[in-house]
Design a protein around this motif. Sequence first.
Motif, mmCIF file in Angstrom:
data_model
loop_
_atom_site.group_PDB
_atom_site.id
_atom_site.type_symbol
_atom_site.label_atom_id
_atom_site.label_comp_id
_atom_site.label_asym_id
_atom_site.label_seq_id
_atom_site.Cartn_x
_atom_site.Cartn_y
_atom_site.Cartn_z
ATOM 1 N N UNK A 109 -23.435 -37.510 -33.103
ATOM 2 C CA UNK A 109 -24.680 -38.198 -32.347
ATOM 3 C C UNK A 109 -25.458 -38.941 -33.410
ATOM 4 N N UNK A 110 -26.296 -39.943 -32.829
ATOM 5 C CA UNK A 110 -27.228 -40.714 -33.766
ATOM 6 C C UNK A 110 -27.986 -39.669 -34.711
ATOM 7 N N UNK A 111 -28.631 -38.558 -33.879
ATOM 8 C CA UNK A 111 -29.756 -38.031 -34.579
ATOM 9 C C UNK A 111 -29.213 -36.949 -35.462
ATOM 10 N N UNK A 112 -27.753 -36.794 -35.678
ATOM 11 C CA UNK A 112 -27.419 -35.850 -36.485
ATOM 12 C C UNK A 112 -27.431 -36.138 -37.967
ATOM 13 N N UNK A 113 -28.399 -36.016 -38.752
ATOM 14 C CA UNK A 113 -28.482 -36.415 -40.090
ATOM 15 C C UNK A 113 -29.915 -36.700 -40.385
ATOM 16 N N UNK A 114 -30.442 -37.744 -39.714
ATOM 17 C CA UNK A 114 -29.730 -38.645 -38.883
ATOM 18 C C UNK A 114 -28.777 -39.736 -39.323
ATOM 19 N N UNK A 144 -36.735 -46.109 -39.327
ATOM 20 C CA UNK A 144 -36.487 -46.071 -40.794
ATOM 21 C C UNK A 144 -35.335 -45.115 -41.408
ATOM 22 N N UNK A 145 -34.521 -44.826 -40.454
ATOM 23 C CA UNK A 145 -33.645 -43.791 -40.821
ATOM 24 C C UNK A 145 -34.091 -42.393 -40.731
ATOM 25 N N UNK A 146 -35.342 -42.100 -40.123
ATOM 26 C CA UNK A 146 -35.984 -40.757 -40.017
ATOM 27 C C UNK A 146 -36.043 -40.299 -38.697
ATOM 28 N N UNK A 147 -35.805 -39.232 -38.194
ATOM 29 C CA UNK A 147 -35.784 -38.712 -36.866
ATOM 30 C C UNK A 147 -37.366 -38.317 -36.665
#
Length: 387
Positions: A109-114, A144-147
């Motif tokens: 998923x997109x959010x894993x990590x994200x 910006x790469x942050x959830x």
Amino acid sequence: MNHSDPSSRRGFLKAGAAVGAALCASPVAGNAVAAPQQPEASVGITAMDLPVIARTRTLGTGRYAMEVSALGFGVMGMSYNRGPHPDRKALIALLRQAAERGVTLFDTAQVYGPLVNEELAGEALYPYRDRVSVTTKFGHRIVGGKYLEGQLDSSPENIRRVADESLRRLRVEAIDLFYQHRLDPAVPIEDVAGTVGELIRAGKVKRFGLCEVGAQTIRRAHAVQPLTAVQSEYHLMWREPEKEVLPVLAELGIGFVPYSPLNRGFLGGAINEHTRFDSGNDNRAMLPRFTPEAIRANLAVVEALNTFGRTRGATSAQLALAWLMAKQPWIVPIPGTTKLAHLDENLRVAELSLSQKEVRELESAVAKIRIVGDRYPAAQQRQVEGQ
């Protein structure tokens, strides 16, 4: 099933500890395992005597049906919410080992990590892109790469943007199955389904799925864009989908993909009240079901599984997976792992079939145990009950 220590995972872990660093075999052709090679991108681990999954199952029906291995692989825990993990090369090798052994359904998923979990799956599975299906999800707000914790965004423009970005990270030409990760109350489900339908017609997505939704949401979405699968938590300690979700899926011909089929590792038997989830990358630290008190009480479930499995040569984890697979032929669990020994253990479930009598006997044993602790904190639970 010939395991030296059938009542726990220790036998598998001992075997895994003996495995040295070395090879990643070449792709599987049909059901036969090709001779080991050393491709350029190959790094990794020596294979144990892992079984090959030859059996398949079908998610969905008609034009949007999806044939996959009877057991899938959840990639999430390799970089998100499950604590420390091996280095990237070892994770890539493990994913490729799963593909070598016939696993064709991989979930991220997109959010894993994200974002990084998709990148990992994309790099690891690129050599197998014509043999496996990689599913991913949209619906969380990432800037910006942050959830942004707890914030949802299933607006049509965001769905389109995420699809384009996920395609690049996964290194595929089309996303095999694109799930809405959580229901967004600000966006009608018909608009979500219509947007994914547009992406399907554009050739960027092949199929549509939903996660953690109720029966009416499933009906409304399916009427706009047929669903291939619904993904929700489901295991012997959480059987809520049986009330409304599974019956509507059976009626409409939609597949079901249980995530956390081992209750976030708990049903494997390696967690006890002294286990600490303090790495900073393990959401079990905040889950009510993983407090020391809840763990101590709920270990009775693992003990029931071990008692049941002792005369069947099966571990508690294998029984938990076999129970799921016995419920319906259109259910495909996606256990995850970072250990080769656990991959071996999971894959051998294909050798284990439970009769309906055994299913009822197992359910009866577990039903006598009171499960302690909610599966999510209140804020997260509201997201999965918002349908």
